[in-house]
Design a protein around this motif. Sequence first.
Motif, mmCIF file in Angstrom:
data_model
loop_
_atom_site.group_PDB
_atom_site.id
_atom_site.type_symbol
_atom_site.label_atom_id
_atom_site.label_comp_id
_atom_site.label_asym_id
_atom_site.label_seq_id
_atom_site.Cartn_x
_atom_site.Cartn_y
_atom_site.Cartn_z
ATOM 1 N N LEU B 29 25.878 99.841 62.428
ATOM 2 C CA LEU B 29 26.024 99.590 63.855
ATOM 3 C C LEU B 29 24.956 98.627 64.373
ATOM 4 O O LEU B 29 25.253 97.706 65.138
ATOM 5 C CB LEU B 29 25.936 100.913 64.629
ATOM 6 C CG LEU B 29 27.245 101.708 64.709
ATOM 7 C CD1 LEU B 29 26.979 103.180 64.961
ATOM 8 C CD2 LEU B 29 28.124 101.134 65.816
ATOM 9 N N PHE B 45 8.159 108.626 58.811
ATOM 10 C CA PHE B 45 8.226 109.725 57.847
ATOM 11 C C PHE B 45 6.959 109.798 56.978
ATOM 12 O O PHE B 45 6.907 110.588 56.034
ATOM 13 C CB PHE B 45 9.451 109.570 56.933
ATOM 14 C CG PHE B 45 10.772 109.665 57.646
ATOM 15 C CD1 PHE B 45 10.980 110.596 58.662
ATOM 16 C CD2 PHE B 45 11.824 108.832 57.294
ATOM 17 C CE1 PHE B 45 12.213 110.689 59.312
ATOM 18 C CE2 PHE B 45 13.065 108.924 57.934
ATOM 19 C CZ PHE B 45 13.252 109.857 58.951
ATOM 20 N N GLY B 49 2.744 111.091 60.184
ATOM 21 C CA GLY B 49 3.711 110.472 61.085
ATOM 22 C C GLY B 49 3.494 109.021 61.431
ATOM 23 O O GLY B 49 4.090 108.531 62.386
ATOM 24 N N TRP B 267 17.043 105.735 68.189
ATOM 25 C CA TRP B 267 17.223 107.198 68.277
ATOM 26 C C TRP B 267 18.697 107.567 68.174
ATOM 27 O O TRP B 267 19.077 108.445 67.414
ATOM 28 C CB TRP B 267 16.647 107.714 69.609
ATOM 29 C CG TRP B 267 15.156 107.817 69.649
ATOM 30 C CD1 TRP B 267 14.246 106.874 69.281
ATOM 31 C CD2 TRP B 267 14.383 108.950 70.093
ATOM 32 N NE1 TRP B 267 12.973 107.333 69.481
ATOM 33 C CE2 TRP B 267 13.022 108.596 69.984
ATOM 34 C CE3 TRP B 267 14.715 110.204 70.597
ATOM 35 C CZ2 TRP B 267 11.993 109.473 70.351
ATOM 36 C CZ3 TRP B 267 13.685 111.078 70.967
ATOM 37 C CH2 TRP B 267 12.344 110.709 70.835
ATOM 38 N N GLU B 268 19.534 106.900 68.975
ATOM 39 C CA GLU B 268 20.946 107.308 69.063
ATOM 40 C C GLU B 268 21.758 106.880 67.856
ATOM 41 O O GLU B 268 22.650 107.602 67.428
ATOM 42 C CB GLU B 268 21.580 106.712 70.326
ATOM 43 C CG GLU B 268 21.091 107.400 71.582
ATOM 44 C CD GLU B 268 21.797 106.906 72.833
ATOM 45 O OE1 GLU B 268 22.403 105.816 72.779
ATOM 46 O OE2 GLU B 268 21.718 107.601 73.859
ATOM 47 N N ARG B 269 21.492 105.703 67.355
ATOM 48 C CA ARG B 269 22.320 105.184 66.269
ATOM 49 C C ARG B 269 21.804 105.607 64.907
ATOM 50 O O ARG B 269 22.580 105.845 63.996
ATOM 51 C CB ARG B 269 22.394 103.661 66.338
ATOM 52 C CG ARG B 269 22.983 103.136 67.637
ATOM 53 C CD ARG B 269 24.353 103.723 67.912
ATOM 54 N NE ARG B 269 24.988 103.059 69.042
ATOM 55 C CZ ARG B 269 26.290 103.135 69.292
ATOM 56 N NH1 ARG B 269 27.084 103.851 68.518
ATOM 57 N NH2 ARG B 269 26.802 102.518 70.335
ATOM 58 N N MET B 270 20.468 105.641 64.730
ATOM 59 C CA MET B 270 19.920 105.972 63.418
ATOM 60 C C MET B 270 19.508 107.433 63.315
ATOM 61 O O MET B 270 19.219 107.920 62.223
ATOM 62 C CB MET B 270 18.732 105.060 63.098
ATOM 63 C CG MET B 270 19.125 103.581 63.049
ATOM 64 S SD MET B 270 17.748 102.507 62.618
ATOM 65 C CE MET B 270 17.407 103.038 60.944
ATOM 66 N N LYS B 271 19.451 108.125 64.445
ATOM 67 C CA LYS B 271 19.106 109.558 64.477
ATOM 68 C C LYS B 271 17.706 109.839 63.949
ATOM 69 O O LYS B 271 17.455 110.863 63.306
ATOM 70 C CB LYS B 271 20.120 110.404 63.667
ATOM 71 C CG LYS B 271 21.562 110.106 63.943
ATOM 72 C CD LYS B 271 21.991 110.447 65.340
ATOM 73 C CE LYS B 271 23.455 110.161 65.561
ATOM 74 N NZ LYS B 271 23.806 110.182 67.009
ATOM 75 N N ILE B 272 16.803 108.868 64.169
ATOM 76 C CA ILE B 272 15.412 109.103 63.771
ATOM 77 C C ILE B 272 14.512 108.942 64.985
ATOM 78 O O ILE B 272 14.834 108.222 65.932
ATOM 79 C CB ILE B 272 14.945 108.163 62.636
ATOM 80 C CG1 ILE B 272 14.998 106.692 63.073
ATOM 81 C CG2 ILE B 272 15.780 108.395 61.373
ATOM 82 C CD1 ILE B 272 14.384 105.732 62.056
ATOM 83 N N ILE B 273 13.389 109.652 64.941
ATOM 84 C CA ILE B 273 12.449 109.637 66.052
ATOM 85 C C ILE B 273 11.354 108.610 65.776
ATOM 86 O O ILE B 273 10.660 108.701 64.752
ATOM 87 C CB ILE B 273 11.875 111.043 66.268
ATOM 88 C CG1 ILE B 273 12.998 111.918 66.832
ATOM 89 C CG2 ILE B 273 10.663 111.009 67.198
ATOM 90 C CD1 ILE B 273 12.643 113.348 67.029
ATOM 91 N N GLY B 304 6.162 107.916 64.345
ATOM 92 C CA GLY B 304 7.099 108.756 65.083
ATOM 93 C C GLY B 304 6.419 109.854 65.887
ATOM 94 O O GLY B 304 7.029 110.878 66.178
ATOM 95 N N ASN B 305 5.174 109.622 66.268
ATOM 96 C CA ASN B 305 4.464 110.654 67.036
ATOM 97 C C ASN B 305 4.653 110.434 68.531
ATOM 98 O O ASN B 305 3.967 109.629 69.150
ATOM 99 C CB ASN B 305 2.980 110.656 66.666
ATOM 100 C CG ASN B 305 2.766 111.121 65.225
ATOM 101 O OD1 ASN B 305 3.584 111.872 64.690
ATOM 102 N ND2 ASN B 305 1.698 110.666 64.603
ATOM 103 N N VAL B 306 5.604 111.143 69.096
ATOM 104 C CA VAL B 306 5.889 111.012 70.523
ATOM 105 C C VAL B 306 5.767 112.381 71.202
ATOM 106 O O VAL B 306 5.888 113.414 70.555
ATOM 107 C CB VAL B 306 7.308 110.470 70.782
ATOM 108 C CG1 VAL B 306 7.433 109.027 70.370
ATOM 109 C CG2 VAL B 306 8.351 111.312 70.065
ATOM 110 N N LEU B 308 7.613 114.776 73.215
ATOM 111 C CA LEU B 308 9.030 115.008 73.559
ATOM 112 C C LEU B 308 9.210 115.392 75.025
ATOM 113 O O LEU B 308 10.306 115.300 75.561
ATOM 114 C CB LEU B 308 9.621 116.101 72.668
ATOM 115 C CG LEU B 308 9.751 115.741 71.179
ATOM 116 C CD1 LEU B 308 10.330 116.919 70.400
ATOM 117 C CD2 LEU B 308 10.620 114.506 70.988
ATOM 118 N N PHE B 313 13.371 107.706 78.429
ATOM 119 C CA PHE B 313 14.809 107.537 78.689
ATOM 120 C C PHE B 313 15.179 108.096 80.058
ATOM 121 O O PHE B 313 14.640 109.104 80.477
ATOM 122 C CB PHE B 313 15.640 108.235 77.609
ATOM 123 C CG PHE B 313 15.292 107.800 76.218
ATOM 124 C CD1 PHE B 313 15.431 106.477 75.840
ATOM 125 C CD2 PHE B 313 14.795 108.703 75.313
ATOM 126 C CE1 PHE B 313 15.095 106.072 74.557
ATOM 127 C CE2 PHE B 313 14.451 108.316 74.029
ATOM 128 C CZ PHE B 313 14.602 106.996 73.650
#
Lengths: 313, 313
Positions: B29, B45, B49, B267-273, B304-306, B308, B313
Amino acid sequence: MIPSKEEVLAAYKRVRPFVHQTPVLTSTLLNNLAEAKLYFKCENFQKMGAFKMRGAINAIQQLSETQKQTGVVTHSSGNFAQALSLAAKNLGVKAYIVMPSNAPKVKKEAVKEYGGIITESQPTLDDREREANQIQKETGATFIHPSNNTDVILGQGTAAIELMKKHSDLDYILTPVGGGGLIAGTALAAHYLSPTCKVLGGEPFKADDAWRSLQTGKIEANETANTVADGLRTNLGDQNFPIINKLVPEIVRVEETEIITAMGLIWERMKIIVEPSSAVPLAAVLKKQTFFSNKKIGIIISGGNVDLKNLPF
Amino acid sequence: MIPSKEEVLAAYKRVRPFVHQTPVLTSTLLNNLAEAKLYFKCENFQKMGAFKMRGAINAIQQLSETQKQTGVVTHSSGNFAQALSLAAKNLGVKAYIVMPSNAPKVKKEAVKEYGGIITESQPTLDDREREANQIQKETGATFIHPSNNTDVILGQGTAAIELMKKHSDLDYILTPVGGGGLIAGTALAAHYLSPTCKVLGGEPFKADDAWRSLQTGKIEANETANTVADGLRTNLGDQNFPIINKLVPEIVRVEETEIITAMGLIWERMKIIVEPSSAVPLAAVLKKQTFFSNKKIGIIISGGNVDLKNLPF
């Protein structure tokens, strides 16, 4: 009574060319927390973002050529609408999707993107079924139920087959329980391919129809379905319950806060996006820590389609 | 002047046993959207992180035995505090971490979890440096800068080496540009190991010190740093700027809305943070679509340290 080993293996062979072999991830931090070895089968990375692609692709392939020419129809506001649309597109088949008028715009757009032909209905189940019946009559399309269909069930089980091929010595596989297709397919796969591996379910207290069905031995309906795990609000059906009743020894119920905590752990520690429903099995493992201590546990991460503007954290 | 190929390869050999070989993910996509082939090197990963683990592990190993006995010290409110703590723990070295008193509790707890010895300072850079100096004097610990240190730079470049070993024919590698360690290390690695691959940077307009530094040929400071990409608010240094100035032909600046859109897509397309900073290179690719059209592009997902509870968004 239940599908045979040959049928389970045939579904695997049929589904495989059309789906991603999703990765199995592990996390030292979560293993330490659970005091067990966890293997996450990441169907959030599957095409269209959920395991439902597997069942749809298997069910459509099982249709006759005549049936394929007239198309398929389902009613769904969720992942199966997208799954059937994309699977049908991949196989050159028309997909009619009945969606409730109040379905989120983003879900309708995803279905359109995958080529599904949307008919809007009133939001009640009665209306959705009436619209789907109408489409069947008008077009001759074959109705495919999202979870209560043997070919769908067999397709859903192929995620567990891939998991067991990588990790042949699991003590347990846990799945969330919604309509029952995933756990039934998983239980069949383990039954034939790894008989010492038990398949257990995770379910919210707030939608515990499957837990109650196992207690009474007949299909019970949800009395409430007000759970954050929006994929698990549906009821079991007469095609999957006999399999679940025979092959699933236990369903573990968890609280809403436990689901949200488990979901946060997966997001923060594993850096992957999973639906609330996908966090239910980890919540179950953490709840029954003594029981699962030191075991090798597969967890089917069912999907990753979440509304980022409406998170439970 | 700049580190040699031998030093680049020696760092790779030194770092490798202590870090995860993180996966390289692709998305049909996102490829369709960008009209290019994108290869995401997923340092979200990585241990703790973020890619910063690599530089920390390389820098500590380069110390003498005497230095290792007296420990290391840094000041950081972000990923490098965690990276140095965990790297030091893995190598049996003490890590003193100066953190501003207003640093988020969750970051302080992560540093403690990794065994870092925290000293709180006032939130200004002056105070942080003063505290770090004081610790050096009292303990003999060696100061390790998060980005302006040659061994740190060489360590950060090892992510790109892993990426190029998997995909040897990339046209570009893009990284976000904050303190300059990641892009300098990446540019060195590509320079020696894949000379036809150009390394470009992505930077927020709101913290465009590196872009301006490339224009003037000397280190410019950020005038504002009010960007959602909180990892990119820092300035370049005299160890990394000469490498960047020599080896990085261009830095692409992006708007805040473009960063948030790109982050949402991942986030939405790859499903990773991923952190906001990690979305900056994708934002740059989408902004300059014609330029990047049909190219093979590596993107270093920095971390990927956010929080939450505080998403853009």
